[in-house]
Design an enzyme around this catalytic site. Structure first.
Site, PDB file in Angstrom:
ATOM      1  N   GLY A  34     -21.070  -6.244 -22.192  1.00  0.00           N
ATOM      2  CA  GLY A  34     -20.744  -7.362 -23.064  1.00  0.00           C
ATOM      3  C   GLY A  34     -21.146  -8.701 -22.495  1.00  0.00           C
ATOM      4  O   GLY A  34     -21.483  -9.644 -23.246  1.00  0.00           O
ATOM      5  N   LYS A 136     -16.620  -8.668   1.589  1.00  0.00           N
ATOM      6  CA  LYS A 136     -16.818  -8.242   2.972  1.00  0.00           C
ATOM      7  C   LYS A 136     -18.018  -8.954   3.590  1.00  0.00           C
ATOM      8  O   LYS A 136     -17.984  -9.351   4.763  1.00  0.00           O
ATOM      9  CB  LYS A 136     -17.014  -6.724   3.034  1.00  0.00           C
ATOM     10  CG  LYS A 136     -17.282  -6.218   4.448  1.00  0.00           C
ATOM     11  CD  LYS A 136     -17.344  -4.704   4.502  1.00  0.00           C
ATOM     12  CE  LYS A 136     -17.612  -4.241   5.932  1.00  0.00           C
ATOM     13  NZ  LYS A 136     -17.568  -2.765   6.075  1.00  0.00           N
ATOM     14  N   ARG A 213       9.188 -28.658  -4.224  1.00  0.00           N
ATOM     15  CA  ARG A 213       9.211 -29.795  -3.301  1.00  0.00           C
ATOM     16  C   ARG A 213       9.714 -29.368  -1.926  1.00  0.00           C
ATOM     17  O   ARG A 213       9.243 -29.833  -0.907  1.00  0.00           O
ATOM     18  CB  ARG A 213      10.095 -30.901  -3.869  1.00  0.00           C
ATOM     19  CG  ARG A 213       9.458 -31.662  -5.038  1.00  0.00           C
ATOM     20  CD  ARG A 213      10.452 -32.619  -5.657  1.00  0.00           C
ATOM     21  NE  ARG A 213      11.536 -31.906  -6.309  1.00  0.00           N
ATOM     22  CZ  ARG A 213      12.748 -32.416  -6.529  1.00  0.00           C
ATOM     23  NH1 ARG A 213      13.042 -33.630  -6.107  1.00  0.00           N
ATOM     24  NH2 ARG A 213      13.670 -31.705  -7.146  1.00  0.00           N
ATOM     25  N   HIS A 274      26.544 -23.175  -6.951  1.00  0.00           N
ATOM     26  CA  HIS A 274      26.284 -22.519  -5.674  1.00  0.00           C
ATOM     27  C   HIS A 274      26.439 -20.997  -5.742  1.00  0.00           C
ATOM     28  O   HIS A 274      27.118 -20.382  -4.929  1.00  0.00           O
ATOM     29  CB  HIS A 274      27.179 -23.102  -4.594  1.00  0.00           C
ATOM     30  CG  HIS A 274      27.062 -24.589  -4.463  1.00  0.00           C
ATOM     31  ND1 HIS A 274      25.870 -25.227  -4.215  1.00  0.00           N
ATOM     32  CD2 HIS A 274      27.995 -25.565  -4.588  1.00  0.00           C
ATOM     33  CE1 HIS A 274      26.067 -26.537  -4.178  1.00  0.00           C
ATOM     34  NE2 HIS A 274      27.340 -26.773  -4.411  1.00  0.00           N
ATOM     35  N   GLU A 326      23.241 -30.270 -14.131  1.00  0.00           N
ATOM     36  CA  GLU A 326      21.872 -30.110 -13.623  1.00  0.00           C
ATOM     37  C   GLU A 326      20.964 -29.465 -14.665  1.00  0.00           C
ATOM     38  O   GLU A 326      19.855 -29.929 -14.935  1.00  0.00           O
ATOM     39  CB  GLU A 326      21.882 -29.246 -12.351  1.00  0.00           C
ATOM     40  CG  GLU A 326      22.401 -29.955 -11.123  1.00  0.00           C
ATOM     41  CD  GLU A 326      21.301 -30.689 -10.372  1.00  0.00           C
ATOM     42  OE1 GLU A 326      20.170 -30.742 -10.859  1.00  0.00           O
ATOM     43  OE2 GLU A 326      21.615 -31.219  -9.286  1.00  0.00           O
ATOM     44  N   PHE A 462      38.408  -2.586  -3.514  1.00  0.00           N
ATOM     45  CA  PHE A 462      39.793  -2.111  -3.527  1.00  0.00           C
ATOM     46  C   PHE A 462      40.740  -3.114  -2.889  1.00  0.00           C
ATOM     47  O   PHE A 462      40.366  -3.958  -2.094  1.00  0.00           O
ATOM     48  CB  PHE A 462      39.930  -0.714  -2.924  1.00  0.00           C
ATOM     49  CG  PHE A 462      39.388  -0.551  -1.521  1.00  0.00           C
ATOM     50  CD1 PHE A 462      39.935  -1.239  -0.454  1.00  0.00           C
ATOM     51  CD2 PHE A 462      38.340   0.329  -1.268  1.00  0.00           C
ATOM     52  CE1 PHE A 462      39.470  -1.057   0.828  1.00  0.00           C
ATOM     53  CE2 PHE A 462      37.850   0.515   0.021  1.00  0.00           C
ATOM     54  CZ  PHE A 462      38.419  -0.185   1.069  1.00  0.00           C
TER      55      PHE A 462
END
Length: 513
Positions: A34, A136, A213, A274, A326, A462
């Site tokens: 192609g 290579k 950042r 957090h 945020e 538990f």
């Protein structure tokens, strides 16, 4: 000697202009399939592969470039007399440029109706072989796998008459990353196909999504890589509508929050800080759910991540705009809601497809020198299978609250204790070195907010000691849910019976380290 370029690409972006520029510099073009048809139609002179090899393409195109006159032209070292003599003896002309990208295997296996036969047919053999041969021999051969690199190659050819060794090395490294990722997708597809659960080699591949950042702290470099096969319900697939780029910690927190949100089908809002939820609320409407999540801990939600599993309407947006958040993630934002929230410069607004939450992708965690791999904690639990181990049975309201709390506590860092009613969390003790410490934190929080009345208690693992049960009882807790399984279970059961507490065992633990 006239230089030659071999071009065979499935991604034809910019290829005609690039090939035309090569021809203008006196470089002959070898092409096939192609790509040759496209270049010929553009009026760019090309040499067919079978003219070079003396063999026709065969086996439906499976065999066309796997030939010494191709690979000899790529691998032959120009600095070795023996290599050049062998090339001359066998009529092998050097190939100086290779421009190849591969059959669309990834795009094929992402099709919902893909067949095994179609996937196998889209495994490229000749393409990776040519790329690897050229890479290579990068001392002499320039190899390009990505259209973005056409410009730098043309710039260097124009300025110097050839590419620099530094560029050829960089492009060669890119090729080996490309073929390694390609092979990883194939390996993983076939591994899943045969049901291999613990292969002797783990082949993972990810694409760079975003340079960050910094990492957890400003002195740490970081980047965000997305799974090469996109997962619809993931932070990597979320679309950002407003605000600055996500940070490393934002991404981790957002991931934790959307994991919690998928536990609930009713209108639910998760507030997280957090890596731990600070408030989860469910209600008949998303506004009421947000109110419940906010009131669960009106202090900790400040500066947090909020995930809503329903579109954000104007009234909910107005309520959220009153505090600093945020990130807000939701399936959609109504126009009025978006207008309200985009007035806040520092907030990030993101949409996420909540329709497909079925990913069973394994979790990976890095350790020094290795990688831990496990299934996600997606076990489906039926409250009908839970065992009431005390004399008192739970009321319907208590059972609803215990079910709500059990879904939530699995996402709290261990040792985890969570207090809740049937619509919101009211106290969370997370990440403590002993369980009674978490109990005290959760109860103190609920009492400080005036929400201890009617609260139930969930423990991720538990609950073996009677002292924790007694402490909970002394502060009004009347229902507890926990996995059970300790050799001291009876001590907890006896203490629960002493105070008229109903206690349920789930027989499933939900540690989250």
């Amino acid at each position: 000697m006239t230089k030659r370029a071999l071009i065979s690409v499935s991604d034809k972006t910019g290829i005609e202009a690039f090939a035309q520029a090569l021809v203008a510099k006196g470089i002959e073009i070898i092409s096939t399939g192609g790509t040759k048809k496209a270049l010929d139609e553009a009026g760019i002179p090309t040499i067919s592969i079978d003219e070079v090899t003396g063999f026709p393409e065969m086996m439906d195109g499976r065999v066309k470039t796997l030939h010494p006159k191709i690979h000899g032209g790529l691998l032959g070292r120009r600095d070795l007399v023996t290599h050049m003599e062998a090339m001359n003896a066998h009529g092998i002309a050097p190939i100086d440029f290779v421009v190849v990208n591969l059959y669309p295997f990834k795009e094929t296996i992402l099709k919902p109706d893909v067949t095994e036969a179609d996937a196998i047919e889209n495994i490229d053999i000749g393409g990776p072989s040519m790329l690897r041969s050229a890479a290579k021999n990068h001392a002499s051969v320039t190899v390009i796998v990505d259209p973005v690199d056409y410009a730098v190659v043309l710039d260097e050819l124009t300025a110097e008459g050839q590419t620099t060794l530094a560029t050829r090395k960089r492009l060669a490294a890119k090729v080996f990353r490309h073929t390694a990722a390609y092979d990883a997708l194939i390996a993983n597809y076939l591994t899943e196909l045969v049901g291999e659960e613990e292969p002797e080699k783990l082949t993972l591949t990810y694409d760079l999504k975003q340079s960050l950042r910094y990492g957890e702290n400003s002195h740490q470099e970081a980047a965000f890589y997305a799974d090469a096969l996109p997962k619809p319900y993931s932070i990597a697939s979320a679309k950002q509508l407003h605000g600055k780029e996500l940070s490393y910690n934002n991404i981790r927190d957002a991931d934790a929050a959307i994991r919690i949100a998928r536990e609930y089908t009713e209108p639910t809002v998760v507030a997280l800080k957090h890596m731990n939820p600070c408030g989860i609320g469910t209600a008949a409407t998303i506004f009421e759910a947000y109110t419940a999540a906010y009131e669960a801990d009106a202090v900790s939600i400040f500066g947090g991540i909020v995930v809503l599993n329903r579109p954000v309407d104007a009234s909910t947006a107005e309520a959220m705009s009153k505090i600093f958040l945020e990130i807000i993630i939701a399936p959609a934002f109504e126009a009025d809601a978006l207008a309200i929230l985009t007035k806040k410069k520092n907030i990030r607004l993101m949409t996420l497809d909540f329709a497909d939450q079925s990913s069973t992708q394994a979790e990976t965690v890095s350790v020094l020198g290795g990688l831990l791999v496990q299934d996600q904690d997606l076990i489906e639990e039926n409250p009908a299978d839970w065992q009431v181990v005390t004399k008192r049975q739970p009321t319907e309201t208590e059972l609803n609250a215990l079910t709500f709390a059990w879904k939530a506590v699995k996402h709290v860092k261990s040792n985890a204790i969570l207090l809740a009613n049937d619509k919101q969390t009211v106290g969370i003790g997370a990440g403590q070195m002993n369980r009674v410490g978490s109990v005290r934190i959760a109860i103190d929080q609920a009492e400080a907010a005036g929400k201890i009345a009617g609260a139930v208690l969930a423990s991720d693992a538990f609950f073996p000691m009677g002292d924790s049960v007694e402490y909970a009882a002394e502060h009004g807790i009347k229902a507890i849910i926990q996995p059970g399984g300790s050799i001291k279970d009876q001590e907890s059961i006896d203490m629960a019976d002493k105070y008229g507490i109903t206690m349920l065992f789930t027989n499933v633990r939900h540690f989250r380290h």
